[in-house]
Design a protein around this motif. Structure first.
Motif, PDB file in Angstrom:
ATOM      1  N   LEU A 424      20.914 -11.997   4.514  1.00  0.00           N
ATOM      2  CA  LEU A 424      19.697 -11.637   4.395  1.00  0.00           C
ATOM      3  C   LEU A 424      19.275 -10.296   3.799  1.00  0.00           C
ATOM      4  N   HIS A 425      20.480  -9.279   4.258  1.00  0.00           N
ATOM      5  CA  HIS A 425      20.314  -7.877   3.954  1.00  0.00           C
ATOM      6  C   HIS A 425      20.692  -7.963   2.280  1.00  0.00           C
ATOM      7  N   GLN A 426      21.428  -8.636   1.771  1.00  0.00           N
ATOM      8  CA  GLN A 426      21.606  -8.878   0.429  1.00  0.00           C
ATOM      9  C   GLN A 426      20.453  -9.228  -0.578  1.00  0.00           C
ATOM     10  N   PHE A 427      19.938 -10.356   0.161  1.00  0.00           N
ATOM     11  CA  PHE A 427      18.746 -10.971  -0.545  1.00  0.00           C
ATOM     12  C   PHE A 427      17.562 -10.033  -0.402  1.00  0.00           C
ATOM     13  N   MET A 428      17.129  -9.384   0.741  1.00  0.00           N
ATOM     14  CA  MET A 428      16.187  -8.664   0.762  1.00  0.00           C
ATOM     15  C   MET A 428      16.219  -7.226  -0.092  1.00  0.00           C
ATOM     16  N   ASN A 429      17.460  -6.728  -0.157  1.00  0.00           N
ATOM     17  CA  ASN A 429      17.648  -5.483  -1.206  1.00  0.00           C
ATOM     18  C   ASN A 429      17.482  -5.887  -2.536  1.00  0.00           C
ATOM     19  N   ALA A 430      17.344  -7.068  -3.079  1.00  0.00           N
ATOM     20  CA  ALA A 430      17.113  -7.431  -4.447  1.00  0.00           C
ATOM     21  C   ALA A 430      15.647  -7.279  -4.754  1.00  0.00           C
ATOM     22  N   PHE A 431      14.842  -7.016  -3.800  1.00  0.00           N
ATOM     23  CA  PHE A 431      13.306  -6.873  -4.272  1.00  0.00           C
ATOM     24  C   PHE A 431      12.602  -5.567  -3.586  1.00  0.00           C
ATOM     25  N   THR A 432      13.796  -4.604  -3.010  1.00  0.00           N
ATOM     26  CA  THR A 432      13.056  -3.440  -2.346  1.00  0.00           C
ATOM     27  C   THR A 432      12.711  -2.466  -3.612  1.00  0.00           C
ATOM     28  N   ASP A 433      11.965  -1.291  -3.223  1.00  0.00           N
ATOM     29  CA  ASP A 433      11.995  -0.001  -4.110  1.00  0.00           C
ATOM     30  C   ASP A 433      12.057   0.889  -3.297  1.00  0.00           C
ATOM     31  N   HIS A 434      11.621   2.189  -3.894  1.00  0.00           N
ATOM     32  CA  HIS A 434      11.796   3.489  -3.065  1.00  0.00           C
ATOM     33  C   HIS A 434      10.895   3.377  -1.730  1.00  0.00           C
ATOM     34  N   ARG A 435      10.295   2.510  -1.553  1.00  0.00           N
ATOM     35  CA  ARG A 435       9.384   2.600  -0.362  1.00  0.00           C
ATOM     36  C   ARG A 435      10.067   1.691   0.990  1.00  0.00           C
ATOM     37  N   ASP A 436      11.031   1.301   0.512  1.00  0.00           N
ATOM     38  CA  ASP A 436      11.793   0.646   1.403  1.00  0.00           C
ATOM     39  C   ASP A 436      13.044   1.404   1.818  1.00  0.00           C
ATOM     40  N   SER A 437      13.873   1.082   2.921  1.00  0.00           N
ATOM     41  CA  SER A 437      15.248   1.627   3.127  1.00  0.00           C
ATOM     42  C   SER A 437      15.979   0.483   3.803  1.00  0.00           C
ATOM     43  N   GLU A 438      17.347   0.908   4.005  1.00  0.00           N
ATOM     44  CA  GLU A 438      18.134   0.029   4.626  1.00  0.00           C
ATOM     45  C   GLU A 438      17.655  -0.050   6.205  1.00  0.00           C
ATOM     46  N   HIS A 439      17.088   0.942   6.796  1.00  0.00           N
ATOM     47  CA  HIS A 439      16.795   0.965   8.132  1.00  0.00           C
ATOM     48  C   HIS A 439      15.794  -0.140   8.402  1.00  0.00           C
ATOM     49  N   LEU A 440      14.558  -0.195   7.566  1.00  0.00           N
ATOM     50  CA  LEU A 440      13.572  -1.114   7.638  1.00  0.00           C
ATOM     51  C   LEU A 440      12.913  -1.493   6.362  1.00  0.00           C
ATOM     52  N   ILE A 441      12.906  -2.745   6.130  1.00  0.00           N
ATOM     53  CA  ILE A 441      12.033  -3.107   4.807  1.00  0.00           C
ATOM     54  C   ILE A 441      10.783  -3.706   5.233  1.00  0.00           C
ATOM     55  N   VAL A 442       9.705  -2.924   4.643  1.00  0.00           N
ATOM     56  CA  VAL A 442       8.246  -3.283   5.037  1.00  0.00           C
ATOM     57  C   VAL A 442       7.469  -3.934   4.049  1.00  0.00           C
ATOM     58  N   SER A 443       7.843  -4.054   2.834  1.00  0.00           N
ATOM     59  CA  SER A 443       6.982  -4.622   1.887  1.00  0.00           C
ATOM     60  C   SER A 443       6.507  -5.904   2.031  1.00  0.00           C
ATOM     61  N   HIS A 444       7.345  -6.707   2.652  1.00  0.00           N
ATOM     62  CA  HIS A 444       6.896  -8.150   2.778  1.00  0.00           C
ATOM     63  C   HIS A 444       6.054  -8.244   4.077  1.00  0.00           C
ATOM     64  N   PHE A 445       6.336  -7.295   4.946  1.00  0.00           N
ATOM     65  CA  PHE A 445       5.305  -7.363   6.171  1.00  0.00           C
ATOM     66  C   PHE A 445       3.993  -6.967   5.729  1.00  0.00           C
ATOM     67  N   SER A 446       3.930  -5.775   5.074  1.00  0.00           N
ATOM     68  CA  SER A 446       2.591  -5.167   4.414  1.00  0.00           C
ATOM     69  C   SER A 446       2.009  -6.187   3.641  1.00  0.00           C
ATOM     70  N   LEU A 447       2.466  -6.923   2.803  1.00  0.00           N
ATOM     71  CA  LEU A 447       1.773  -8.002   1.860  1.00  0.00           C
ATOM     72  C   LEU A 447       1.172  -8.845   2.719  1.00  0.00           C
ATOM     73  N   LEU A 448       1.895  -9.424   3.751  1.00  0.00           N
ATOM     74  CA  LEU A 448       1.569 -10.698   4.599  1.00  0.00           C
ATOM     75  C   LEU A 448       0.412 -10.212   5.450  1.00  0.00           C
ATOM     76  N   LEU A 449       0.410  -8.856   6.105  1.00  0.00           N
ATOM     77  CA  LEU A 449      -0.701  -8.630   6.681  1.00  0.00           C
ATOM     78  C   LEU A 449      -2.021  -8.232   6.222  1.00  0.00           C
ATOM     79  N   GLY A 450      -1.622  -7.405   5.070  1.00  0.00           N
ATOM     80  CA  GLY A 450      -2.622  -7.057   4.086  1.00  0.00           C
ATOM     81  C   GLY A 450      -3.621  -8.389   3.635  1.00  0.00           C
ATOM     82  N   CYS A 451      -2.830  -9.699   3.539  1.00  0.00           N
ATOM     83  CA  CYS A 451      -3.796 -10.782   3.230  1.00  0.00           C
ATOM     84  C   CYS A 451      -4.406 -11.165   4.723  1.00  0.00           C
ATOM     85  N   ALA A 452      -3.417 -11.066   5.733  1.00  0.00           N
ATOM     86  CA  ALA A 452      -3.966 -11.710   7.006  1.00  0.00           C
ATOM     87  C   ALA A 452      -5.110 -10.941   7.831  1.00  0.00           C
ATOM     88  N   LEU A 453      -4.820  -9.715   7.851  1.00  0.00           N
ATOM     89  CA  LEU A 453      -5.969  -8.903   8.742  1.00  0.00           C
ATOM     90  C   LEU A 453      -7.194  -9.227   8.274  1.00  0.00           C
TER      91      LEU A 453
END
Length: 569
Positions: A424-453
């Protein structure tokens, strides 16, 4: 550090000022006190942001995301702006007898709770600034900034007390509600400290402020219901009987309980590991830690028992469910099996094909990561737009299930639970950018919540048919087109240091308006209420597009909420 008047004015701050002004000018006379408090909160956040960003000592004190501005002003006003927009919408409902006055009172409580959380964090930052006087010499302008921000905070507290007194019937209720505000503020303060320390360099202060105030507001409601259930005689039921002016549905209760349980599970798992470690040491003094295999078994067994037994029992106790929540979900899905199961199959096939395709592209081609990430925005449009039009109630539940899966997988990735953690860590790192880090990957959360809220918040009375589409339009259409056009054809940049271009912003605004022109007749043909003027829609789209161009924050989190609040006016 010397500052000039021009350094106080940035594109992001100007857009936030425009958004707040638009909200304040739309308020009815009955909400003037709320608007005054929002103005004071905005002013205090503006002054605190300037002080933080002009002090190297203060910037080094927080483990915020590198390369981003503090974002304090945007983070402080976003959630209160959403709540006051809901108040404006609910005021219209009361005028046409579509809602009760009690609902307005409860939404007012949640507005003040959101504002109290933001205000407490601003006070905390101001205290840190006052302590900085011993570490660096402060100019007269810096001292003035601190005094004015403190004055604004005090005035905010007075406005809060007056408003709460107006919606209370007895002194006891006023005291309880003020205490409720205090608890929200203290919880937000504790949570943001924990967030910035546990996940360093994962979020700016503004992003952490938005997440913190949102979590406290959302889950504080569930915890308040629990306390009210236990102490029925001490806490009035009407204090927590309605959430955000929306009477609780089974779907909302299940999603809320499920997500709260998952966020609490790491503490439960740490306790299980601690007990297991003590047991091991009693058996063998040389044995200090459990093996990876034992840790994996403990994790999945604990997760299964906690989420299938403990959390559902909690939900049934608080909200008097007549059956197990998961059985209710199955009944709900199979109540319309053809439509809902077909939609599930469509989602699974789309996700499988898209993820495998995008992952192969990320490994074998030179497609830039920012463009690769925007493909997921387009995928969100293909997934959510048909479901929102055809099956909105089922989409509410699906969003909650997807977010729960994301949280569970992120816990597995962070803890490196075998056998899924490392892949999972290797897969998620393929789509991260400077706004993500190894501690916590937030991009997919923000996209889903941005559509859901926006969809979740549009439940109940809603006289703005486009407001549920705020996340899908702003992220799936506007943000995607702005990035793609700007990356390929952009020449004129909005700022010397930024990457956003005029051409990209124009493409994003134009594309959203074009989709609205197509979507509005479709919604009208399906019986939706269309009372939004095209001029107000253009203002909302333009302001959101300009915010996307200027902000250095995680736009997936802020843009949908700002767009939603403007659409509700």
């Amino acid at each position: 550090m010397k500052t000039t008047a021009t350094s106080f004015v940035t594109g992001e701050r100007v857009v936030v000022a425009v958004v707040v002004s638009r909200i304040l000018l739309s308020l009815p006379l009955s909400l003037i006190s709320h608007g005054f408090s929002l103005f004071l909160l905005s002013l205090s956040a503006f002054l605190v942001e300037i002080r933080v960003e002009t002090s190297p000592f203060l910037l080094s004190h927080f483990s915020s995301r590198r390369g981003a501005s503090s974002g304090i002003l945007l983070g402080a006003v976003t959630l209160p702006s959403v709540m006051i927009s809901k108040l404006v919408q609910l005021s219209r409902a009361i005028s046409i007898h579509e809602a009760e006055q009690d609902e307005l009172a409860h939404v007012t409580m949640h507005y003040w709770a959101a504002s109290a959380s933001c205000c407490a964090i601003l006070i905390y930052l101001s205290v840190i600034m006052s302590q900085a006087r011993n570490a660096e010499s402060l100019s007269s302008s810096s001292v003035w900034l601190m005094r004015v921000s403190l004055t604004g905070t005090v005035l905010y507290g007075v406005a809060c007390f007056v408003s709460l007194s107006m919606i209370s019937h007895t002194g006891l209720n006023t005291s309880l509600k003020m205490l409720w505000m205090l608890f929200h503020g203290l919880a937000a303060l504790k949570l943001i400290q924990h967030l910035l320390c546990t996940f360093p360099s994962c979020a700016s202060i503004g992003e952490a402020l938005l997440v913190t105030s949102g979590l406290v507001l959302y889950f504080g409601d569930f915890l308040a219901c629990t306390i009210a259930k236990i102490f029925k005689k001490l806490i009035p039921v009407d204090l927590v009987s309605i959430s955000y002016g929306i009477r609780r549905t089974e779907t909302g209760i299940i999603v809320q309980g499920l997500l709260l349980g998952l966020l609490l599970f790491p503490m439960v798992f740490r306790f299980v590991l601690h007990i297991y470690g003590i047991t091991l040491r009693k058996r063998d003094a040389r044995q200090r830690n459990c093996s990876d295999a034992a840790k994996s078994v403990l994790f999945f067994v604990s997760l299964l028992l906690f989420m299938v037994v403990a959390v559902p029992s909690w939900m049934k106790f608080v909200h008097d469910f007549n059956q197990h929540p998961f059985l209710w979900v199955l009944t709900f899905v199979f109540s319309e099996p053809l439509k809902r199961l077909s939609l599930c199959i469509y989602w699974i096939l789309l996700i499988a094909v898209s993820v495998s395709r995008f992952y192969n592209i990320s490994r074998s081609s030179k497609v830039e990561r920012i463009l690769l990430r925007k493909y997921y925005h387009l995928m969100a449009v293909l997934m959510f737009l048909p479901a929102l039009v055809l099956q909105p109630k089922f989409l509410d539940l699906a969003f909650g299930a997807a977010l729960a899966v994301f949280v569970a997988l992120e816990i597995i990735r962070i803890w490196r639970i075998q056998p899924l953690g490392e892949p999972l860590h290797q897969f998620m790192n393929a789509f991260t950018d400077h706004r993500d880090s190894e501690h916590l990957i937030v991009s997919h959360f923000s996209l889903l919540l941005g559509c859901a809220l926006p969809i979740w918040m549009s439940s109940g009375f809603n006289d703005r048919a486009l407001s549920p589409f705020a996340g899908i339009l702003s992220l799936g259409i506007g943000d995607t087109m702005a990035s793609m056009v700007g990356h390929k054809y952009g020449v004129l940049r909005w700022s010397k240091t930024g990457k956003k271009t005029v051409e990209g912003t124009a493409a994003g605004i134009t594309s959203v308006m074009a989709v609205c022109f197509v979507l509005v007749p479709i919604l009208a043909s399906m019986g939706y209420i269309l009372s939004q003027g095209w001029w107000s829609l253009l203002v909302a789209v333009t302001a959101t597009g300009m915010l996307e161009a200027y902000t250095a924050q995680l736009d997936n989190a802020f843009i949908p909420l700002v767009f939603y609040s403007l659409l509700c006016l």
